[in-house]
Write an enzyme that holds these catalytic residues in place. Structure first.
Site, PDB file in Angstrom:
ATOM      1  N   GLY A 234       0.854  -1.200   0.000  1.00 49.54           N
ATOM      2  CA  GLY A 234       0.000   0.000   0.000  1.00 49.54           C
ATOM      3  C   GLY A 234       0.882   1.240   0.000  1.00 49.54           C
ATOM      4  O   GLY A 234       0.628   2.218   0.708  1.00 49.54           O
ATOM      5  N   GLY A 235       1.910   1.194  -0.829  1.00 48.09           N
ATOM      6  CA  GLY A 235       2.966   2.223  -0.801  1.00 48.09           C
ATOM      7  C   GLY A 235       2.631   3.501  -1.544  1.00 48.09           C
ATOM      8  O   GLY A 235       3.501   4.363  -1.700  1.00 48.09           O
ATOM      9  N   ASP A 259       0.210  -1.121  -4.749  1.00 44.06           N
ATOM     10  CA  ASP A 259      -0.998  -0.348  -4.411  1.00 44.06           C
ATOM     11  C   ASP A 259      -2.085  -0.780  -5.382  1.00 44.06           C
ATOM     12  O   ASP A 259      -1.864  -1.626  -6.251  1.00 44.06           O
ATOM     13  CB  ASP A 259      -0.742   1.169  -4.469  1.00 44.06           C
ATOM     14  CG  ASP A 259      -1.597   1.930  -3.451  1.00 44.06           C
ATOM     15  OD1 ASP A 259      -2.820   2.015  -3.654  1.00 44.06           O
ATOM     16  OD2 ASP A 259      -1.043   2.433  -2.454  1.00 44.06           O
ATOM     17  N   ASP A 280      -3.809  -5.885  -4.444  1.00 42.70           N
ATOM     18  CA  ASP A 280      -4.825  -5.613  -3.424  1.00 42.70           C
ATOM     19  C   ASP A 280      -4.385  -6.338  -2.148  1.00 42.70           C
ATOM     20  O   ASP A 280      -4.248  -7.566  -2.140  1.00 42.70           O
ATOM     21  CB  ASP A 280      -6.166  -6.175  -3.952  1.00 42.70           C
ATOM     22  CG  ASP A 280      -7.294  -6.036  -2.957  1.00 42.70           C
ATOM     23  OD1 ASP A 280      -7.034  -5.721  -1.777  1.00 42.70           O
ATOM     24  OD2 ASP A 280      -8.459  -6.250  -3.362  1.00 42.70           O
ATOM     25  N   PHE A 281      -4.160  -5.576  -1.083  1.00 40.21           N
ATOM     26  CA  PHE A 281      -3.610  -6.248   0.123  1.00 40.21           C
ATOM     27  C   PHE A 281      -4.628  -7.130   0.849  1.00 40.21           C
ATOM     28  O   PHE A 281      -4.307  -7.735   1.860  1.00 40.21           O
ATOM     29  CB  PHE A 281      -2.893  -5.281   1.067  1.00 40.21           C
ATOM     30  CG  PHE A 281      -3.587  -3.989   1.426  1.00 40.21           C
ATOM     31  CD1 PHE A 281      -4.913  -3.943   1.821  1.00 40.21           C
ATOM     32  CD2 PHE A 281      -2.855  -2.801   1.414  1.00 40.21           C
ATOM     33  CE1 PHE A 281      -5.513  -2.745   2.185  1.00 40.21           C
ATOM     34  CE2 PHE A 281      -3.458  -1.592   1.770  1.00 40.21           C
ATOM     35  CZ  PHE A 281      -4.789  -1.571   2.155  1.00 40.21           C
ATOM     36  N   HIS A 300      -4.040   2.027  10.075  1.00 40.99           N
ATOM     37  CA  HIS A 300      -4.933   3.013  10.717  1.00 40.99           C
ATOM     38  C   HIS A 300      -6.112   3.375   9.806  1.00 40.99           C
ATOM     39  O   HIS A 300      -7.045   4.028  10.253  1.00 40.99           O
ATOM     40  CB  HIS A 300      -4.153   4.246  11.191  1.00 40.99           C
ATOM     41  CG  HIS A 300      -3.809   5.236  10.126  1.00 40.99           C
ATOM     42  ND1 HIS A 300      -3.606   6.573  10.381  1.00 40.99           N
ATOM     43  CD2 HIS A 300      -3.621   5.086   8.786  1.00 40.99           C
ATOM     44  CE1 HIS A 300      -3.315   7.205   9.255  1.00 40.99           C
ATOM     45  NE2 HIS A 300      -3.306   6.328   8.284  1.00 40.99           N
TER      46      HIS A 300
HETATM   47  C1  SAM Z   1      -2.800   6.425   3.940  1.00 46.55           C
HETATM   48  S1  SAM Z   1      -2.173   5.908   2.392  1.00 46.55           S
HETATM   49  C2  SAM Z   1      -0.541   5.433   2.842  1.00 46.55           C
HETATM   50  C3  SAM Z   1       0.424   5.496   1.710  1.00 46.55           C
HETATM   51  C4  SAM Z   1       1.881   5.162   2.077  1.00 46.55           C
HETATM   52  N1  SAM Z   1       2.024   3.798   2.531  1.00 46.55           N
HETATM   53  C5  SAM Z   1       2.406   6.095   3.134  1.00 46.55           C
HETATM   54  O1  SAM Z   1       2.877   5.657   4.174  1.00 46.55           O
HETATM   55  O2  SAM Z   1       2.385   7.320   2.905  1.00 46.55           O
HETATM   56  C6  SAM Z   1      -3.002   4.375   2.185  1.00 46.55           C
HETATM   57  C7  SAM Z   1      -2.679   3.684   0.882  1.00 46.55           C
HETATM   58  O3  SAM Z   1      -3.345   2.405   0.864  1.00 46.55           O
HETATM   59  C8  SAM Z   1      -3.737   2.173  -0.465  1.00 46.55           C
HETATM   60  N2  SAM Z   1      -4.769   1.129  -0.505  1.00 46.55           N
HETATM   61  C9  SAM Z   1      -6.062   1.233  -0.154  1.00 46.55           C
HETATM   62  N3  SAM Z   1      -6.701   0.073  -0.316  1.00 46.55           N
HETATM   63  C10 SAM Z   1      -5.790  -0.799  -0.805  1.00 46.55           C
HETATM   64  C11 SAM Z   1      -5.841  -2.169  -1.160  1.00 46.55           C
HETATM   65  N4  SAM Z   1      -6.981  -2.870  -1.040  1.00 46.55           N
HETATM   66  N5  SAM Z   1      -4.704  -2.758  -1.593  1.00 46.55           N
HETATM   67  C12 SAM Z   1      -3.549  -2.050  -1.698  1.00 46.55           C
HETATM   68  N6  SAM Z   1      -3.434  -0.730  -1.368  1.00 46.55           N
HETATM   69  C13 SAM Z   1      -4.539  -0.115  -0.930  1.00 46.55           C
HETATM   70  C14 SAM Z   1      -4.233   3.527  -0.913  1.00 46.55           C
HETATM   71  O4  SAM Z   1      -4.387   3.626  -2.307  1.00 46.55           O
HETATM   72  C15 SAM Z   1      -3.155   4.440  -0.339  1.00 46.55           C
HETATM   73  O5  SAM Z   1      -2.093   4.616  -1.241  1.00 46.55           O
END
Ligand code: SAM
Length: 394
Positions: A234-235, A259, A280-281, A300
Site C-alpha cells: 500500500g505504498g 498499491d 490488493d492487500f 490506521h
Molecule cells: C494512507 S495511504 C498510505 C500510503 C503510504 N504507505 C504512506 O505511508 O504514505 C493508504 C494507501 O493504501 C492504499 N490502498 C487502499 N486500499 C488498498 C488495497 N486494497 N490494496 C492495496 N493498497 C490499498 C491507498 O491507495 C493508499 O495509497
C-alpha cells in the site's frame, strides 16, 4: 516580569522567529497557544472555535477558482491586482471576490493597497495548484465537511465508535455505498489530492524518514541477497521507497511498491531497482520471503476486521527471518496531544477506523500469529514518530 516586558519579549520572538530551531518554534507556538487560551474572552473563544474553520473553507474556495494561481503570478511580477482583474481571471463574480478576499486579507494573504486593489503576499504561493499544501487543503477540507456531520451520524446511529468500513460516517454523509478508497478512485481530483498529501509525509522537514528511526543497516549486508529486499505494501506512489533508494543506492535486492490500480496506473516512472505492482492487500501477498515488508499508514485506515486480513496476508508470505515494519501512528496510553487525538477522529469519520496504542497493536498482531518485537522511537522527541518491528511468532 512586567506585562510590558512580556509583550516586548513576544514581539522580539516574532521578529526573530526565523532563527529558531523547529523544536523551539514548536515550543513557542505551544506557549503562545496556552497564552491565547488563558486570555480569550468567552466570546472570542466562541468565534475562534466556530468560525476558525471558515478560514480553511475560504482558502479551499480560493484554490477552486485558481485565485492563488493568479495571485502567485502577480506576486512573481511584483504587481497588485484590482478586483476586476481578479474577477476576469478567476471567472468569479467581482462581489463574491470582494467577500472572499476580506477573509484572506485578515489572514495576511493579501494587503489592501487601495480600495479594491490587492497586493498578493508570499503566503499565496502556498495554495497555488502546484503546491502540495494546496492538495492537502483539498483533501482535508473535504474531510472536514464529513466531520461536521458527526453529530447527525451519532444521533442517528447511537453513540458508539463505528467499526464497519463500508457503512460508517463517510457513507452516512456522502450517501455512497463505496469505501473511501473506491470513492477516491472514481473522483480523480480527490485521488490526486490524496496521493500528493500522502507523499508530503516524506517531503515535510518536520517528518523523519522511517529508515532514520529504524536501524536498517543490519539488513543491508544480506547474504545471500534476497530477490526482493523490501515490499512497500500500500505504498502509494512510492515516496517512501524512492526516498530509501535515494539514500541507499545499493540494496541487496529490489524494492516492490504495491498499491491498487488507480494509484499504480498514475505512476509514470520509477527509479531503477523499484518495481510498481498492482496488488490488493486483501488478496494473498505474491512477493514471498522478502527481507522487509513495510506497511506505512495502512492499518490506521482499517478497523480490526480488515487490519487482521491485511496482516494475515503478509504473515503468510514472510520467511521466518523476514521482518515486518509498521510505520503507523502510535497513540500514547495517556496525555495524547491535539493533532494525534484529532487524527484518530479523522480515521473514525473517514474509515470507521482508529489510531491505535501499543497495547492495541500488540493485541491485533498477536491475534494473527505475529509478535511485536520492539517499538523504535525517534530520537527527536518532538516528532513523536516510531517504527514498530514485527516478526512471525515462532
Ligand atoms: C494512507 S495511504 C498510505 C500510503 C503510504 N504507505 C504512506 O505511508 O504514505 C493508504 C494507501 O493504501 C492504499 N490502498 C487502499 N486500499 C488498498 C488495497 N486494497 N490494496 C492495496 N493498497 C490499498 C491507498 O491507495 C493508499 O495509497
Amino acid at each position: 516580569m512586567s506585562f510590558s516586558t512580556i509583550i516586548q519579549t513576544i514581539r522580539d520572538a516574532t521578529a526573530n522567529s526565523g532563527t529558531a530551531t523547529s523544536a523551539e518554534k514548536a515550543q513557542l507556538v505551544e506557549a503562545c497557544n496556552g497564552l491565547v487560551t488563558a486570555l480569550e474572552t468567552p466570546e472570542q473563544k466562541l468565534t475562534s472555535l466556530c468560525f476558525g474553520p471558515v478560514r480553511a473553507l475560504i482558502i479551499r474556495l480560493g484554490i477552486d477558482i485558481h485565485l492563488f494561481d493568479v495571485a502567485t503570478a502577480a506576486l512573481k511580477k511584483g504587481e497588485s491586482l484590482n478586483m476586476q482583474q481578479l474577477s476576469d481571471e478567476t471567472k468569479c463574480e467581482a462581489l463574491l471576490i470582494r467577500r472572499l478576499i476580506r477573509v484572506l486579507i485578515d489572514m495576511n494573504h493579501f494587503r489592501e493597497v487601495d480600495q479594491d486593489v490587492f497586493q498578493p503576499l508570499p503566503e499565496v504561493a502556498l495554495f497555488s495548484t502546484t503546491s502540495p499544501i494546496s492538495q492537502a487543503m483539498i483533501q482535508f477540507t473535504n474531510t472536514l465537511q464529513h466531520m461536521f456531520q458527526l453529530p447527525a451520524y451519532f444521533e442517528a446511529r447511537g453513540y458508539q465508535s463505528p467499526t464497519d468500513a463500508f457503512d460508517g460516517p463517510f457513507q452516512f454523509v456522502t450517501g455512497t455505498k463505496l469505501h473511501v478508497f473506491e470513492w477516491l478512485a472514481s473522483n480523480p481530483r480527490y485521488q490526486h489530492a490524496n496521493d500528493v498529501t500522502m507523499s508530503l509525509r516524506t517531503k515535510l522537514a518536520s517528518q523523519e524518514k522511517w529508515f532514520d528511526i529504524y536501524p536498517l543497516e543490519q539488513h543491508l549486508a544480506a547474504t545471500p541477497p534476497s530477490e526482493t529486499f523490501l515490499v512497500d505494501v500500500g505504498g502509494g506512489v512510492g515516496h517512501h521507497s524512492i526516498a530509501l533508494k535515494e539514500r541507499y543506492t545499493q540494496l541487496p535486492g529490489k524494492i516492490v511498491v504495491q498499491d491498487i490500480a488507480p494509484v499504480i496506473d498514475g505512476i509514470s516512472s520509477m527509479p531503477e531497482g523499484i518495481e510498481a505492482m498492482t496488488h490488493d492487500f486483501f488478496e494473498p501477498q505474491p512477493c514471498r520471503n522478502a527481507k522487509i515488508y513495510f506497511v506505512g499508514h495502512i492499518l490506521h485506515d482499517w478497523p480490526d476486521k480488515q487490519a487482521k486480513t491485511i496482516l494475515e496476508n503478509i504473515r503468510n508470505a514472510m520467511a521466518p527471518e523476514s521482518v515486518l515494519l509498521l510505520d503507523e501512528p502510535l497513540l500514547p496510553e495517556r496525555d495524547v496531544t491535539f493533532l494525534p487525538a484529532v487524527m484518530d477522529l479523522v480515521m473514525m469519520s473517514q474509515f470507521s477506523s482508529l489510531e491505535r496504542t501499543e497495547h492495541q497493536f500488540r493485541e491485533l498482531l498477536d491475534s494473527v500469529g505475529l509478535e511485536l518485537v520492539k517499538v523504535w522511537e525517534s530520537s527527536n522527541t518532538m516528532s513523536g514518530q516510531s517504527i514498530i518491528e514485527v516478526r512471525r511468532r515462532r
